[in-house]
Design an enzyme around this catalytic site. Structure first.
Site, PDB file in Angstrom:
ATOM      1  N   LYS A  72      30.396 -83.041   2.150  1.00  0.00           N
ATOM      2  CA  LYS A  72      28.973 -82.682   2.244  1.00  0.00           C
ATOM      3  C   LYS A  72      28.522 -81.907   0.996  1.00  0.00           C
ATOM      4  CE  LYS A  72      29.663 -80.671   6.287  1.00  0.00           C
ATOM      5  NZ  LYS A  72      31.090 -81.037   6.426  1.00  0.00           N
ATOM      6  N   THR A  73      29.293 -80.876   0.622  1.00  0.00           N
ATOM      7  CA  THR A  73      28.938 -80.079  -0.559  1.00  0.00           C
ATOM      8  C   THR A  73      29.081 -80.910  -1.830  1.00  0.00           C
ATOM      9  OG1 THR A  73      29.906 -78.241   0.662  1.00  0.00           O
ATOM     10  CG2 THR A  73      29.334 -77.818  -1.625  1.00  0.00           C
ATOM     11  N   ASP A 117      23.902 -74.878   3.279  1.00  0.00           N
ATOM     12  CA  ASP A 117      25.138 -75.201   3.996  1.00  0.00           C
ATOM     13  C   ASP A 117      25.066 -74.583   5.396  1.00  0.00           C
ATOM     14  OD1 ASP A 117      27.587 -76.299   4.303  1.00  0.00           O
ATOM     15  OD2 ASP A 117      28.691 -74.780   3.175  1.00  0.00           O
ATOM     16  N   THR A 166      28.187 -78.956  10.361  1.00  0.00           N
ATOM     17  CA  THR A 166      29.348 -79.504  11.064  1.00  0.00           C
ATOM     18  C   THR A 166      28.966 -79.738  12.531  1.00  0.00           C
ATOM     19  OG1 THR A 166      30.008 -77.207  11.354  1.00  0.00           O
ATOM     20  CG2 THR A 166      31.163 -78.462   9.655  1.00  0.00           C
ATOM     21  N   ARG A 225      39.639 -82.452   1.546  1.00  0.00           N
ATOM     22  CA  ARG A 225      39.958 -81.057   1.221  1.00  0.00           C
ATOM     23  C   ARG A 225      41.411 -80.739   1.557  1.00  0.00           C
ATOM     24  NH1 ARG A 225      36.118 -77.546   3.780  1.00  0.00           N
ATOM     25  NH2 ARG A 225      34.938 -77.553   1.845  1.00  0.00           N
TER      26      ARG A 225
END
Ligand code: ADP
Length: 355
Positions: A72-73, A117, A166, A225
């Site tokens: 997402k980031t 975020d 999320t 990640r």
């Protein structure tokens, strides 16, 4: 090596090279074409970017939802780079009141991106303040204090909001509807993770064999990640304990020392399964009981541990509590006791649902 030797060695390596968080800007793709996977999402974004460029209009607001670590980031870095505009990063929990948004909104440059975020965590007042900002590019500013306070309707420069969450379900309808594009990010396929591991090994200037990249990817929970974190740990291990090259043998030894098993479960995940299976005889057990036995909190378990165990079909969440599946028993090398076999009758487990 004895068990104590392994623990001492592990502590030494960990204290020299603590397992890093994935905040390495070196590994984050900077353009959409550098991103691996998520092809449908990227295609739709490219069309929207292209069309807005042709119209010389601002790109519509975009909402990304999906579990942590899926990109997402990264999208919030790549989209402004494609548009050639700056981006401001804000975090939902830090926006306590509308005034916290004012500096970012009033200083926006034309067509720039504003990223928030964890947008599901903004308070109601901040959310309502965003409505006119997003829809009409206007906000109300209160100037002066007390009796002299006046409301001034301030015109903002057009901007693109990118929200990440999320928990899409926690977003209110009015906020969700103000995003023109809504994209759900899914977990990555093994081949995609492997490609990420190979690319990032090159960025870290470390040699890696294909079977080692495969093994790291298998144990990375379908999440980039996690793959980056595992890769960096294995790289550190290879440098400290081998000749720097990541072979399958080195990867296996490093992951074993970090207590990451062949499904990608870590120590905490296995402690959860051990509690549910050995201590609670497979359940059904309430999450509070599991948390108390593990000396952990229910939030940690439900947010950080259970999602992967559920996705891996090692446990079930039933109306009567958590239950270990046959796969969960097998993974912990435990046999299902004869007298408990009937608990695997789904009708019994879910009997309360219809009541
Ligand atoms: P999120 O914001 O969803 O929690 P991030 O965007 O921060 O996740 O992703 C975590 C890391 O994973 C990034 O730093 C990047 O290195 C890597 N990553 C995420 N998505 C991709 C992708 N599609 N291709 C390559 N690397 C990715």
């Amino acid at each position: 090596m004895t068990h104590t030797d392994i623990n001492v060695a592990r502590e030494t390596i960990l204290s020299n090279n603590p397992l890093p968080e994935d905040d390495d800007p070196k590994l984050r793709p900077t353009r959409l074409d550098e991103m691996v996977g998520q092809r449908d999402v990227i295609e739709r974004l490219k069309i929207a970017i292209d069309a807005s460029r042709q119209r010389k209009d601002v790109l519509g607001h975009i909402l990304f939802d999906g579990p942590p670590g899926l990109g997402k980031t990264t999208f919030a870095h790549c989209i402004p780079a494609e548009l050639g505009v700056p981006v401001d990063f804000l975090s939902g929990p830090s926006l306590k009141a509308p005034k916290d948004l004012v500096p970012s909104l009033t200083n926006l440059r034309a067509n720039q991106v504003l990223f928030i975020d964890e947008i599901h965590r903004i308070p109601k007042a901040v959310e309502e303040y965003l409505y006119t900002a997003m829809e009409d590019f206007r906000i109300d500013l209160i100037l002066g204090e007390g009796m002299n306070a006046r409301t001034h309707n301030f015109k903002l420069r057009p901007f693109t909001m990118i929200g990440a969450t999320t928990r899409a379900g926690m977003l209110t309808g009015p906020l969700r509807d103000r995003f023109q594009l809504r994209e759900h990010l899914d977990f990555y396929k093994l081949e995609e993770l492997k490609e990420i591991v190979h690319r990032n090994a090159r960025k870290l200037a470390v040699e890696i064999t294909d079977d080692a990249a495969n093994e790291i990817s298998i144990r990375s929970r379908s999440t980039p990640r996690v793959a980056n974190n595992r890769l960096r740990w294995v790289r550190d291990y290879a440098q400290s304990r081998a000749d720097g090259k990541i072979t399958l043998e080195v990867a296996n030894a490093a992951l074993k020392m970090a207590e990451i098993d062949e499904l990608g479960l870590d120590r905490q995940d296995r402690k959860y399964l051990d509690t549910l299976i050995r201590v609670c005889l497979g359940g059904p057990t309430g999450i509070e009981t599991i948390a108390a036995t593990m000396n952990s909190s229910t939030d940690t378990l439900s947010d950080e541990v259970e999602p992967f165990l559920l996705r891996s079909e090692l446990i079930l969440r039933t109306p009567r509590g958590r239950v270990a599946t046959a796969k969960g028993f097998a993974h912990m090398n435990m046999r299902i006791p004869e007298n408990l076999k009937s608990q695997f009758d789904q009708r019994k487990l879910f009997a309360d649902v219809d009541e």
